[in-house]
Design a protein around this motif. Sequence first.
Motif, PDB file in Angstrom:
ATOM      1  N   GLN A 164      66.608  12.626  51.414  1.00 40.95           N
ATOM      2  CA  GLN A 164      67.029  12.439  52.804  1.00 40.95           C
ATOM      3  C   GLN A 164      68.465  12.924  53.004  1.00 40.95           C
ATOM      4  O   GLN A 164      68.793  13.551  54.017  1.00 40.95           O
ATOM      5  N   ALA A 165      69.295  12.639  52.012  1.00 46.23           N
ATOM      6  CA  ALA A 165      70.689  13.083  52.098  1.00 46.23           C
ATOM      7  C   ALA A 165      70.774  14.610  52.128  1.00 46.23           C
ATOM      8  O   ALA A 165      71.595  15.189  52.851  1.00 46.23           O
ATOM      9  N   LEU A 166      69.919  15.277  51.360  1.00 43.13           N
ATOM     10  CA  LEU A 166      69.906  16.740  51.344  1.00 43.13           C
ATOM     11  C   LEU A 166      69.480  17.302  52.688  1.00 43.13           C
ATOM     12  O   LEU A 166      69.990  18.339  53.133  1.00 43.13           O
ATOM     13  N   HIS A 167      68.532  16.624  53.356  1.00 50.11           N
ATOM     14  CA  HIS A 167      68.102  17.064  54.682  1.00 50.11           C
ATOM     15  C   HIS A 167      69.258  17.021  55.679  1.00 50.11           C
ATOM     16  O   HIS A 167      69.374  17.878  56.560  1.00 50.11           O
TER      17      HIS A 167
ATOM     18  N   ASN B 293      73.703  20.303  57.921  1.00 48.32           N
ATOM     19  CA  ASN B 293      74.144  20.176  59.315  1.00 48.32           C
ATOM     20  C   ASN B 293      75.345  19.241  59.468  1.00 48.32           C
ATOM     21  O   ASN B 293      76.201  19.435  60.339  1.00 48.32           O
ATOM     22  N   ALA B 294      75.368  18.201  58.626  1.00 42.28           N
ATOM     23  CA  ALA B 294      76.439  17.201  58.747  1.00 42.28           C
ATOM     24  C   ALA B 294      77.684  17.560  57.932  1.00 42.28           C
ATOM     25  O   ALA B 294      78.653  16.797  57.917  1.00 42.28           O
ATOM     26  N   GLU B 295      77.632  18.704  57.216  1.00 39.70           N
ATOM     27  CA  GLU B 295      78.774  19.186  56.425  1.00 39.70           C
ATOM     28  C   GLU B 295      79.178  18.190  55.331  1.00 39.70           C
ATOM     29  O   GLU B 295      80.365  17.901  55.130  1.00 39.70           O
TER      30      GLU B 295
ATOM     31  N   LEU C 117      78.433  17.161  46.686  1.00 37.67           N
ATOM     32  CA  LEU C 117      77.841  16.494  47.849  1.00 37.67           C
ATOM     33  C   LEU C 117      78.407  15.086  47.944  1.00 37.67           C
ATOM     34  O   LEU C 117      78.252  14.285  47.016  1.00 37.67           O
ATOM     35  N   GLU C 118      79.065  14.796  49.049  1.00 36.78           N
ATOM     36  CA  GLU C 118      79.587  13.447  49.282  1.00 36.78           C
ATOM     37  C   GLU C 118      78.921  12.901  50.532  1.00 36.78           C
ATOM     38  O   GLU C 118      79.127  13.406  51.635  1.00 36.78           O
ATOM     39  N   HIS C 119      78.123  11.851  50.328  1.00 41.52           N
ATOM     40  CA  HIS C 119      77.343  11.262  51.415  1.00 41.52           C
ATOM     41  C   HIS C 119      78.013   9.971  51.876  1.00 41.52           C
ATOM     42  O   HIS C 119      78.533   9.197  51.053  1.00 41.52           O
ATOM     43  N   PRO C 120      78.002   9.679  53.171  1.00 41.03           N
ATOM     44  CA  PRO C 120      78.689   8.472  53.663  1.00 41.03           C
ATOM     45  C   PRO C 120      78.151   7.181  53.076  1.00 41.03           C
ATOM     46  O   PRO C 120      78.901   6.220  52.890  1.00 41.03           O
ATOM     47  N   GLN C 121      76.835   7.130  52.785  1.00 38.24           N
ATOM     48  CA  GLN C 121      76.253   5.914  52.220  1.00 38.24           C
ATOM     49  C   GLN C 121      76.124   5.973  50.695  1.00 38.24           C
ATOM     50  O   GLN C 121      76.383   4.995  49.994  1.00 38.24           O
ATOM     51  N   LEU C 122      75.719   7.147  50.177  1.00 42.91           N
ATOM     52  CA  LEU C 122      75.454   7.259  48.737  1.00 42.91           C
ATOM     53  C   LEU C 122      76.699   7.602  47.938  1.00 42.91           C
ATOM     54  O   LEU C 122      76.691   7.508  46.707  1.00 42.91           O
ATOM     55  N   GLY C 123      77.752   8.019  48.619  1.00 42.47           N
ATOM     56  CA  GLY C 123      78.978   8.374  47.918  1.00 42.47           C
ATOM     57  C   GLY C 123      78.892   9.764  47.315  1.00 42.47           C
ATOM     58  O   GLY C 123      78.104  10.611  47.741  1.00 42.47           O
ATOM     59  N   LEU C 124      79.719   9.996  46.289  1.00 41.15           N
ATOM     60  CA  LEU C 124      79.769  11.301  45.641  1.00 41.15           C
ATOM     61  C   LEU C 124      78.578  11.451  44.694  1.00 41.15           C
ATOM     62  O   LEU C 124      78.388  10.648  43.776  1.00 41.15           O
ATOM     63  N   LEU C 125      77.771  12.486  44.911  1.00 41.22           N
ATOM     64  CA  LEU C 125      76.588  12.742  44.081  1.00 41.22           C
ATOM     65  C   LEU C 125      76.881  13.869  43.107  1.00 41.22           C
ATOM     66  O   LEU C 125      77.416  14.916  43.491  1.00 41.22           O
TER      67      LEU C 125
END
Length: 688
Positions: free
Chosen positions: A436-439, A443-445, A470-478
């Motif tokens: 989901q994060a990859l999707h 677009n969300a940069e 990849l740094e996601h707001p919920q999952l953090g740094l992946l």
Amino acid sequence: MHGTYNLWLVAASLIVATLASYTALDISGRIAMLSKSRMRHLWLAGGATSMGTGIWSMHFVGVLAFSLPIPFGYDLKITAASLVIAILVSSFALSVINRARLTFARLAASSMLMGAGIAAMHYTGDAAMRMHPAIQYDPLLFAASIVIAVIASGAALWIARALADVSQRNVTFKRMVAALVMGVAITGMHYTGNAAAEFLPGSVCGAANDVDVHWLATTVMLFTFGILVITLVLSRYDARNALLAGSVSRLNGQIVHMATFDALTDLPNRRTATERIERAVKQARHAGNRFAILFMDLDGFKTINDSLGHSTGDEVLKAFAKRLLQCVRGGDTVGRLGGDEFVVMLENINVPGEAERLAERILEAMKKGVTVDTLSLQVMPSIGIALFPDDGESVEVLLKHADVAMYEAKRGGRSTYRFFEASMNEAAVRTLQIQQALHEALNAEYFYLLFQPKFRSGGDLAGAEALIRLEHPQLGLLKPLEFIPIAERSGQIVEIGYWVVRDTCRQMARWREAGRAPVKVAINLSPRQLHEADLVTRVMDIVREEGIESAQIMFEITETVAMQDAPRTIEMIRAFQNNGFEIAIDDFGTGYSSLAYLQRFGAKQLKIDRFFTNGLDANGHEGRAIVSAIIALAHSLDMDVVAEGVETGSQLDRLQDMMCDEMQGFLLARPLSAEAFGVLLESGKVSA
């Protein structure tokens, strides 16, 4: 005493006999189409009555055609008896025609019995005239009439049996011709019998005052025509209705089959497989049994579809379905869930080992490969196994857990199997979150690039390797090791790869605009990207749009990926080189490339995997000997050597002593942001 014949009535008798014969052929075909016993008996009775009346009527039309110089008539009871004989003979004939087998012996015996019956009907009809003195018969002609009756009966039975199948071509025309032949034979028997009869001078008809022959013959002829025509109309109408009902039934069956079975492999589809698993769950709960669900998909199937076309992919799926059916037991369910996903339900197992053995049989069967249009393809499945009730007590949970286990098999190296374990659920949830994060990421940069500096032996900056994060707001740094394999499996890696190329070019343009020296940046290509037909074209479009020279970009391909399809890799490398890009073989030493292929690749660089760099310290002389051999090999092929993972001073010293061209690692510099690398470009000496 001699009589005379009316030729018009003789012709009428032939027409009646022919019509009766055609009716018999049509009814025999109708009976052959019927499956219900009750309907067969009804049509047998009706057909025998109609056919018998027709034959019997032909006799009396023939009588009407014959005239004697004395009054004569027919005894009603004896006439009725002859009609009964005709109907019984017809019933016997239809029964023989519609038996399962009509052997020669049975045909011969039936012909004799039927011929005797027809002769009995004829001569019983003669007896109904009650002539005084009695009719005398010429022995030779009498015998000939019986022989004709037997032969005509045999021919009629054989013809009717041969034409009972309504599906054969031109059946109506064949029946018309056959009916004419049968009519001639029946009429011939009648007139041969008539010729055998001798009426003595002074003969008197004892039934002259019973039933007037002209009235009887005319009534019978008209009545018979009516019966035969009505019978034919009913037969055709009923046959048409039956044909329509059969067509509707077949169409309905086809619709049901299409709704429940997969059109390509003819295996139960997702809906049917799910229903069978639901039924198995209920039965297993009641009986306390166990069963297994094997969930599988084909490794690399998308590559086959993309490179060889969907028709080849379809043939691979059909071949795999056949192999699955050969591996399972008779009562097991094999279904296709969609795409390249298949499921097997192994019922009534005692121990998990039975499911394990089936998985091994499937893998062993697929090692043989499949051949499509003379092209041999190696297609292997990854298999996940879930057990009832251990791993779930519903269809949804069992399929989900088997799917989770299948992805664990893929992560474990592919072309293998895994049993579901509770710990896999956490990994599955994490995988879904990352998908989901990859999707959202493009677009969300959420993606950004770091640049790992590369240095020459003298310390000059040689360039950099672009590394995606990849740094996601919920999952953090992946970590890349966590999201790259998921992106690869889902196909998202293709668009992510184009984003990396574009963002790298934009950063290089910014450095140029800031007055920084030109620098060469390496970008990794994924296995999925290499199978994109328009990869080079799209990369060239991006480079032109961003205003970057091709010579400033080097693409890295891992040795393992390069050797998966070496001819394809060579073709792709040539395409990149023809457009001004350079190629590096990454992670060298982890694959199985030959010297011949290394030479044909014509790559600019060979990157030593960090495992061998670490071995310079950990493995002593042997570790140094391996790295030295790799460097010598690369130099002999006119390739530069880059050592990854340089983390200690001793590693750096030994690599410099071995004439390693470039190095990168935490000892020299950690991955830097675009801004930080720009500062390094400004302060450091760049060696192009």
